[in-house]
Structure formats: C-alpha cells, structure tokens
Design an enzyme around this catalytic site. Sequence first.
Site, PDB file in Angstrom:
ATOM      1  N   CYS A  68      -2.477   0.645  10.008  1.00 28.68           N
ATOM      2  CA  CYS A  68      -3.632  -0.042   9.448  1.00 28.68           C
ATOM      3  C   CYS A  68      -4.331  -0.883  10.711  1.00 28.68           C
ATOM      4  O   CYS A  68      -5.490  -1.253  10.368  1.00 28.68           O
ATOM      5  CB  CYS A  68      -2.871  -1.022   8.599  1.00 28.68           C
ATOM      6  SG  CYS A  68      -1.914  -2.324   9.061  1.00 28.68           S
TER       7      CYS A  68
ATOM      8  N   HIS B 155       0.904  -1.206  -0.022  1.00 28.31           N
ATOM      9  CA  HIS B 155      -0.062  -0.107  -0.171  1.00 28.31           C
ATOM     10  C   HIS B 155       0.989   1.332   0.040  1.00 28.31           C
ATOM     11  O   HIS B 155       2.094   1.304   0.276  1.00 28.31           O
ATOM     12  CB  HIS B 155      -0.711   0.116   1.183  1.00 28.31           C
ATOM     13  CG  HIS B 155      -1.912  -0.985   1.354  1.00 28.31           C
ATOM     14  ND1 HIS B 155      -2.073  -1.924   2.447  1.00 28.31           N
ATOM     15  CD2 HIS B 155      -2.968  -1.157   0.518  1.00 28.31           C
ATOM     16  CE1 HIS B 155      -3.237  -2.521   2.289  1.00 28.31           C
ATOM     17  NE2 HIS B 155      -3.735  -2.239   0.957  1.00 28.31           N
TER      18      HIS B 155
HETATM   19  N1  LIG Z   1      -3.051  -0.951   5.371  1.00 27.69           N
HETATM   20  C1  LIG Z   1      -2.370  -1.804   5.638  1.00 27.69           C
HETATM   21  O1  LIG Z   1      -1.126  -1.856   5.638  1.00 27.69           O
HETATM   22  N2  LIG Z   1      -2.814  -2.957   5.622  1.00 27.69           N
HETATM   23  C2  LIG Z   1      -2.009  -4.278   5.858  1.00 27.69           C
HETATM   24  C3  LIG Z   1      -3.103  -5.364   5.332  1.00 27.69           C
HETATM   25  C4  LIG Z   1      -2.340  -6.641   5.435  1.00 27.69           C
HETATM   26  C5  LIG Z   1      -3.110  -7.766   4.760  1.00 27.69           C
HETATM   27  N3  LIG Z   1      -2.455  -9.041   5.046  1.00 27.69           N
HETATM   28  C6  LIG Z   1      -3.419  -7.700   3.396  1.00 27.69           C
HETATM   29  O2  LIG Z   1      -2.455  -8.177   2.547  1.00 27.69           O
HETATM   30  O3  LIG Z   1      -4.408  -6.965   2.840  1.00 27.69           O
END
Ligand SMILES: NC(=O)NCCC[C@H](N)C(=O)O
Length: 276
Positions: A266, A181
């Site tokens: 997050c 992201h």
């Molecule tokens: N905003 C973020 O950094 N989100 C992390 C999401 C990690 C989750 N394992 C994903 O791949 O969507």
Amino acid sequence: MLGAGHRTNRTDRFERPVVPSKKALVRRPSPRLADGLVTHIEREKVDVGLAGEQWEAYVEALRTHGWETIEVEPADDCPDSVFVEDAVVMYRNVALITRPGAESRRAETAGVEEAVARLGCSVNWIWEPGTLDGGDVLKVGDTVYVGRGGRTNAAGVQQVRAAFEPLGARVVAVPVSRVLHLKSAVTALPDGTVIGHIPKIDRPSLFPGFLSVPEESGAHVVLLGGSKLLMAASAPKTAELLTDLGHEVVTVDISEFEKLEGCVTCLSVRLRELYA
Ligand SMILES: NC(=O)NCCC[C@H](N)C(=O)O
C-alpha cells in the site's frame, strides 16, 4: 534488442500505443501519521521519525530495483495519505480514482488524480454511492479480484466491473471480513500463484493456484520484476519459503506502518503500462 516481455503491438481501445513502464507513485508520510486509522488491531504508538526513515528506505528499495519513483504532492492534513495505493487502481494505462470507504481518507484522492493525469493516464472515478479502497483490488493477469469488505461496497465492485471489463478484465468479487483489505490477506507471486495466511482469508477456494504462507505479513509481496519480491522484514519464515521456491526476496522494515495496518503493497502504486 527488446527486453523479454516487451510488447510492441499493444494499443488501447483508441489504438494509442502503450508500452511497459516501471514508474511507481509514492507519497511522503504526513506529520499526522500517528493519527492514522486502526480497525482490526490494537492501537500502538507510532514513531513518526522512524516511519520517515522507513519510508525513505522503502522508496530506495524500489529505486535500487529499477523503479522510477514519482512523489505525489504530500497531503499533510491526511494522516493515512502515505498509503497511496488506496487512492487509485491502475489497469493497464487506465487509472480508476477511488472513493475511499473511510470518509477521513476522501481528501487524499485529489493529489493522486493530478499525478496520474500528468503521466498521461486515462482517468475514471468511483462515484457515490460506491466506495472502493485500492487495497481491495488484486490483479492477477487479466483477473481483477475485488474485496467486498469494510471499505469497499457492492456499488464500488460494480463500478470496477464497469470500468475494467470493457478493457478485457475479468472482475471477481471476494468477501473480506477478517482483515482491512483484500490485499491484507492475499497477493500474488510473479507466476500468478495467490499467497495468503489462511486464518485471514474468508474463502481461499476462490483462488485457483493458492499457496498458504506461515505469517500474516508474509501474504504481502510487491513484484519488483523478474523473480524479485519486496516483502516486510516481519515475515522471515515466509521469506525463507519463497526463497526456497526460487524467488529473490528483498526485505524492508515497515514496522511503523504495520502499526496502522499498512503493508508493503500500500506504500506505492506501480504503473506497469503507460502511453508511449
Ligand atoms: N492498502 C492498504 O493496506 N492500506 C492500508 C491503510 C491503513 C490505514 N490506516 C487505513 O486504515 O486506511
């Protein structure tokens, strides 16, 4: 007497008064956390018990620094639901419910929508064919940077423009190819300086006032208020750099979430303005 930064005359476009808030949404990890998605790093075994303890400590750190935490209804069937930031983007008191780029994450948004509606936010949605993950949105004042990458597509970027530009935002699209992201690559300090680890950023020159940090996870800060920053314990050199620049750094160990490409940003959604 009103605290610094308290604006008494802020209203939304319908003249409803909005006031500063220090509420943060969080979501308890799913028992299926270890099945969470991994895209840019090698999969490592996640200790779900330890993750639970780390999550409690993260929530406690927010509370200790004046945030009222609000738990979104857990989504036990969704391994990645603890990464609550990806399900909604706040701009002032307007909540934009996302349409996550990974299909396995789409069921996460319903509970988050309910939570923000209950708080009285105005609610908008990203619609098909748009996709957007909240982790791709970085706000710096009224500038909203949107990462166009693996999870957020062009239609998603356009829909962010349509939702927030009428509210006074300037939406800037940023290519993201080296990390999951935009906010895995860059976040911003309280003074608006964007910080990031250069090898992970496609176009550092897009950010006016950029400071390079020595560690990838040093690029992730949550603004706790004043000069206080919440950071992961995995970035000690960056913590030292930012402390030396006059910031007050609070660290939490989030190793189990980092194994799933999660970061401090997050694990919560900060609501900084709500209806009075
Ligand atoms: N905003 C973020 O950094 N989100 C992390 C999401 C990690 C989750 N394992 C994903 O791949 O969507």
